[in-house]
Design an enzyme around this catalytic site. Sequence first.
Site, mmCIF file in Angstrom:
data_model
loop_
_atom_site.group_PDB
_atom_site.id
_atom_site.type_symbol
_atom_site.label_atom_id
_atom_site.label_comp_id
_atom_site.label_asym_id
_atom_site.label_seq_id
_atom_site.Cartn_x
_atom_site.Cartn_y
_atom_site.Cartn_z
ATOM 1 N N HIS A 1 0.928 -1.254 0.047
ATOM 2 C CA HIS A 1 0.002 0.196 0.025
ATOM 3 C C HIS A 1 0.875 1.192 0.061
ATOM 4 C CE1 HIS A 1 -3.431 2.510 1.044
ATOM 5 N NE2 HIS A 1 -2.442 2.923 1.961
ATOM 6 N N SER B 1 -8.378 2.812 8.772
ATOM 7 C CA SER B 1 -8.942 2.577 7.349
ATOM 8 C C SER B 1 -8.000 1.769 6.525
ATOM 9 C CB SER B 1 -9.065 4.087 6.951
ATOM 10 O OG SER B 1 -9.290 4.249 5.590
HETATM 11 N N1 URA Z 1 -5.975 5.803 2.350
HETATM 12 C C1 URA Z 1 -6.992 5.138 3.063
HETATM 13 O O1 URA Z 1 -7.615 4.328 2.526
HETATM 14 N N2 URA Z 1 -7.591 5.665 4.166
HETATM 15 C C2 URA Z 1 -7.164 6.703 4.756
HETATM 16 O O2 URA Z 1 -7.730 7.103 5.750
HETATM 17 C C3 URA Z 1 -6.131 7.404 4.478
HETATM 18 C C4 URA Z 1 -5.604 7.057 3.089
#
Ligand code: URA
Length: 458
Positions: free
Chosen positions: A90, A191
Site C-alpha cells: 500500500h 481505514s
Molecule cells: N487511505 C485510506 O484508505 N484511508 C485513509 O484514511 C487514508 C488513506
Amino acid sequence: MCTSQPHANVPEIIGKKRDKMDLSAEEIGYFVQGVTKQTIQESQIGAMLMAIRLQGMTKEETMNLTKEMKNSGNVLQWPKDFSGLVVDKHSTGGVGDKVSLILAPALAACGCKVPMISGRGLGHTGGTLDKLESIPGFNITQSPEQMKDILKTVGCCIVGQTADLVPADKKLYAIRDVTSTVDSLPLIAASIISKKGAESLNALILDVKYGEGALYKEIHGARELAQYLVDVGNHLGIQTAAALSRMDNPIGRCVGNSLEVIESIECLKGKGPKDLEELVSCLGSHLLHMCRKAESLKAGEKAIKDVLKDGSALAKFQAMLVAQGVTTDKAKDLCQGKEVLTRAKKQEELKAQAGGVVQAIHSLPVAEVLHELGAGRNQPDEPINWSVGIELLKTVGDKINKGDPWIRIHFENPPLSEKQMSLLQKSLVIGEKAQEGPLVTEIIQTQSQGGKGHSCPP
Ligand code: URA
C-alpha cells in the site's frame, strides 16, 4: 487510564471519547456495527469522528476499531495452497507512482499471490485504477470468486474496492472527508489496515512517502504514521513492514495515466528508469523475505530484478490484463510496445533556461498542472483524460544545456496556459551537482522483525 464499562448508548459513548476516556472493545464494536447497519445518525458519526480526531485513541482502541471495521463486511478467503503466499503493498500516494503495476506481476512471477485492492486518484496524486482503466477493456470490478480464479491462474489481480468489503470504512471515510477529520492517525490506520485485513494477507509492505509531493512534508510525520500502521497491521496478524521513501521528484520519467502504463511496461521488460526499478525491487524484496520466498533481502532483490529481465513479470502482467477483460490481441500488442493507448492530440516541449546539472524537478507543481489539464479529479466519479501527462526528457543528475528540451507535456482540452508553462519551468532546478541517495531511506518493522533499520541493499 480510565476503565470502561460496556455501553449501548451512542451519546454516552461519544461523550466518553469527548472527555478523553478510553472506549472498550464492546463500545467500539457497538459503534462500528451501528455505522454499518445504519442505525446511528450521521450527526452522531461526525461527532464521534471529531472526538477521536481531537482526543486520539490508544493503540488498543485503534486495534479494536480496525478489527471491527475489517469484520464489518466480507473477509476474503483463499484456498489452502495459497497459505503464506498472499501479499500486498500500500502506498500513501505519490507523483508518477506506478509501482503497483510492476510489483504485482513481478511478485506473481516469483510465486506469490497478490490480491491488490487499489484506489482511484483524488487530489494531486494518481490512482492505480485510473492508470489501468486507460487500457481499453480493463475491468477493475471483480467478485471475490473471480479474484480467486485470477490468483489461481495468473497470481495477481488489481481491482477496486467492492461494496461489501469493509463497508464501515466507506461510510466513515465519506463522513471524515466532509468533517475535517481525515488527518487523524488512528482513523487513517484503521481505514488502511482494515481493508488489508479483509484481503486476508500474510504479508504487507507500506510505502509511506515524505517530501514535497507527499502527504507528509517531513520525515518524522511519515515515520510516526509508518510505525502506527506497522503496529496495527502486525496486531491484526499480518506481517507488516513500512518503507519511508522520498517523494520530492516525480518517480520515473512519466506522469499521467496512459504514459505511466507505457513506462511500467518498459520497467517490466527490465528497461525502466533506475529510481522506479529501485523502489519496485526494494518493496518486493521485503515481501519476498517476509513470506519466505527469499532467504535474504539481497536474494529478494535479485529475484525481482531477474523476473523483470527475463520477461516472466511482463508475461504475468499480460495474463492479468486478459483475465481482467482486455482482449488477447490488445494485451499482446500493448506489451510488445505497439500504440494501443490513446495519445493526447497536442504536445509541447519546454526548453531549459540555463545550463548545468538537474538538481530537482519539483513534483507538486507538475502534479497540480496535470490535474488542471484533466489528468486528475476533484470529485469521486468525475471523468478524467487518461492521455494527459508529461514525459521528463531530462531527469535528476542529468547534464543539461541552455535551450535543451527537458519536458514534453501531453494535453488536449483545456489547452496549456502561459501560467502553467511558467509553473513547470519553475519546477526545474538547475545547479552544479545533484543530490544523490536512495529513494527508500528507512524501513520500519516491529521489534520482533528486527526493529527500525536501513534494509534495502544499495
Ligand atoms: N487511505 C485510506 O484508505 N484511508 C485513509 O484514511 C487514508 C488513506
